[in-house]
Design an enzyme around this catalytic site. Structure first.
Site, short mmCIF file in Angstrom:
data_model
loop_
_atom_site.label_atom_id
_atom_site.label_comp_id
_atom_site.label_asym_id
_atom_site.label_seq_id
_atom_site.Cartn_x
_atom_site.Cartn_y
_atom_site.Cartn_z
N CYS A 195 0.82 -1.22 0.00
CA CYS A 195 0.00 0.00 0.00
C CYS A 195 0.86 1.28 0.00
O CYS A 195 0.63 2.19 -0.80
CB CYS A 195 -0.98 -0.01 1.16
N1 LIG Z 1 -4.36 -3.38 6.02
C1 LIG Z 1 -3.93 -2.76 4.94
O1 LIG Z 1 -4.08 -1.53 4.78
C2 LIG Z 1 -3.24 -3.53 3.85
C3 LIG Z 1 -2.90 -2.86 2.66
C4 LIG Z 1 -2.24 -3.57 1.64
C5 LIG Z 1 -1.93 -4.92 1.82
N2 LIG Z 1 -2.27 -5.52 3.01
C6 LIG Z 1 -1.96 -6.96 3.15
O2 LIG Z 1 -3.20 -7.67 3.12
C7 LIG Z 1 -3.12 -8.82 3.97
C8 LIG Z 1 -4.29 -8.78 4.96
O3 LIG Z 1 -4.15 -7.61 5.75
P1 LIG Z 1 -5.25 -7.23 6.84
O4 LIG Z 1 -4.92 -5.85 7.28
O5 LIG Z 1 -6.62 -7.53 6.36
O6 LIG Z 1 -4.87 -8.27 8.02
P2 LIG Z 1 -5.80 -8.75 9.20
O7 LIG Z 1 -6.84 -7.74 9.50
O8 LIG Z 1 -4.89 -9.15 10.30
O9 LIG Z 1 -6.51 -10.05 8.61
C9 LIG Z 1 -5.83 -11.21 8.21
C10 LIG Z 1 -6.78 -12.37 8.27
O10 LIG Z 1 -6.05 -13.56 7.88
C11 LIG Z 1 -6.45 -14.65 8.70
N3 LIG Z 1 -5.29 -15.42 9.15
C12 LIG Z 1 -4.31 -15.03 10.01
N4 LIG Z 1 -3.40 -16.01 10.17
C13 LIG Z 1 -3.83 -17.05 9.42
C14 LIG Z 1 -3.32 -18.34 9.18
N5 LIG Z 1 -2.19 -18.78 9.79
N6 LIG Z 1 -4.01 -19.15 8.35
C15 LIG Z 1 -5.15 -18.74 7.75
N7 LIG Z 1 -5.69 -17.52 7.95
C16 LIG Z 1 -5.03 -16.68 8.77
C17 LIG Z 1 -7.14 -14.06 9.94
O11 LIG Z 1 -8.45 -14.53 10.04
P3 LIG Z 1 -8.99 -15.82 10.78
O12 LIG Z 1 -8.26 -16.07 12.04
O13 LIG Z 1 -10.40 -15.48 10.98
O14 LIG Z 1 -8.77 -16.90 9.77
C18 LIG Z 1 -7.28 -12.58 9.68
O15 LIG Z 1 -8.61 -12.16 9.76
C19 LIG Z 1 -1.74 -8.76 4.64
O16 LIG Z 1 -0.85 -9.57 3.93
C20 LIG Z 1 -1.32 -7.30 4.49
O17 LIG Z 1 0.08 -7.13 4.43
C21 LIG Z 1 -2.92 -4.87 4.01
#
Ligand SMILES: NC(=O)c1ccc[n+]([C@@H]2O[C@H](COP(=O)([O-])OP(=O)(O)OC[C@H]3O[C@@H](n4cnc5c(N)ncnc54)[C@H](OP(=O)(O)O)[C@@H]3O)[C@@H](O)[C@H]2O)c1
Length: 345
Positions: free
Chosen positions: A151
């Site tokens: 991002c």
């Molecule tokens: N946040 C941002 O602004 C942003 C921007 C660009 C890119 N990203 C990327 O997008 C991805 C998601 O970001 P996010 O902010 O949405 O993160 P998040 O809010 O922490 O959500 C990640 C989800 O993945 C699941 N998860 C975690 N560990 C896991 C595992 N070992 N196996 C399977 N599922 C698992 C979790 O859900 P459950 O426990 O319910 O399965 C969690 O809800 C990341 O790689 C991040 O770097 C984020």
């Protein structure tokens, strides 16, 4: 037009929630599978606040990743970096393509992976992957994993791309990116009290988004430019604001910069260009939208270029849907022009 059946991995996270919300209004992409390990069996619309009162598909429940079947034409992955490689071959057994929002397949160079993405390298499975920025990259129809940019990286790239593409700058570019708290995901340990009324460095010089910016600068610039990058934490939930300071070549003036930005972005529906910045890009005007605002100030041979985006949409979920629209021959902005556009103050 055909309707595609799509899946979301990591559907209970911040980005997964935005994917589900945006896709619930997309006319050609239908969400048929959405994973959560901790919420399996629970209706998706119970966990995302946008759906507390408005139900679109009340019967759709979360499933574990292991329950993925063959019904998805393609999948959006919003898992933490390091998780998809562990499951890649199983996921690809059930779908043709993955649009990956985490960082796992942004690089193929093992040295870069070792330094910036060790978790991806640890379990990496060979994938035909392609790093893809909708406004800059070309489509690779054979890619199995289309990896979207980081991002803060993509906002920084929008700030310098016209300058390197038209060879307007030389020497060193200093970039800082300020980001809101949702950038750290829902499991961030930082509390609200830590964040409000505060502004601090997140990471100086060694942030993992640096090599992406560097890669684009090297790919598109005739002459090498050095990039320094630092990330800061803002007291807002959403939004990224980037400032990039560069030195113009001696023969370059403001009209060259103006032309470069205009030419680079005139046919890009989600990049807005405000010219000589005043007021220029703002976080509030891109909040809840898939737009990037760009602008610049030129003075005494130097250029300050500025970009704002919503990290969860243009920096993540919206960018991935934009990419999928392009890959599947659907108008680029389908499902991405939202009612939030233009809300002020
Ligand atoms: N946040 C941002 O602004 C942003 C921007 C660009 C890119 N990203 C990327 O997008 C991805 C998601 O970001 P996010 O902010 O949405 O993160 P998040 O809010 O922490 O959500 C990640 C989800 O993945 C699941 N998860 C975690 N560990 C896991 C595992 N070992 N196996 C399977 N599922 C698992 C979790 O859900 P459950 O426990 O319910 O399965 C969690 O809800 C990341 O790689 C991040 O770097 C984020």
């Amino acid at each position: 037009m055909k309707t595609y059946k799509v899946g979301i991995l990591g559907g209970n996270g911040f980005v997964g929630g935005e994917l589900y919300r945006l896709l619930s209004a997309h006319p050609y992409f239908e969400v048929v599978f959405i994973s959560s390990e901790s919420k399996a069996g629970i209706p998706v619309e119970k966990t995302h606040k946008a759906f507390l009162y408005r139900k679109v598909n009340p019967k759709l429940t979360y499933q574990k990743m292991a329950d993925l079947t063959d019904e998805c034409d393609f999948i959006f992955s919003a898992l933490p970096t390091g998780i998809l490689p562990r499951h890649l071959s199983d996921v690809l057994d059930h779908t043709k393509q993955i649009f990956n929002i985490s960082g796992d397949y942004r690089f193929t160079d093992n040295n870069v992976l070792e330094r910036y993405y060790p978790a991806s390298l640890a379990t990496s499975v060979q994938a035909e992957s392609h790093y893809y920025i909708p406004e800059i990259s070309t489509v690779d129809p054979n890619a199995k994993v289309i990896n979207l940019p980081g991002c803060m990286a993509v906002a920084s790239i929008y700030a310098i791309y016209p300058l390197v593409l038209h060879s307007l700058i030389e020497g060193h570019v200093f970039i800082d990116a300020k980001t809101g708290s949702s950038g750290a995901g829902k499991s961030s340990k930082e509390t609200h009290a830590d964040r409000v009324n505060n502004f601090r460095l997140h990471k100086g010089f060694e942030h993992r988004h640096l090599p992406e910016i560097d890669h684009i600068a090297k790919t598109y610039s005739e002459h090498p430019v050095d990039i320094s990058f630092a990330a800061f934490s803002l007291d807002v939930a959403r939004g990224i604001f980037v400032s990039a300071y560069s030195v113009l070549k001696p023969s370059v003036d403001e009209s060259d910069v103006k032309k470069a930005f205009f030419q680079a972005y005139k046919s890009k529906p989600f990049i807005r260009y405000s010219g000589q910045a005043s007021p220029g890009p703002m976080i509030k005007t891109v909040h809840g939208t898939n737009y990037a605002e760009t602008g610049f100030v030129v003075r005494d041979g130097k250029c300050l270029s500025l970009v704002s985006i919503d990290n969860l949409i243009k920096g993540a979920a919206g960018q991935a849907i934009q990419a999928a629209n392009i890959y599947y021959g659907i108008p680029e902005s389908t499902g991405l022009t939202t009612e939030s556009e233009g809300i002020w103050p």
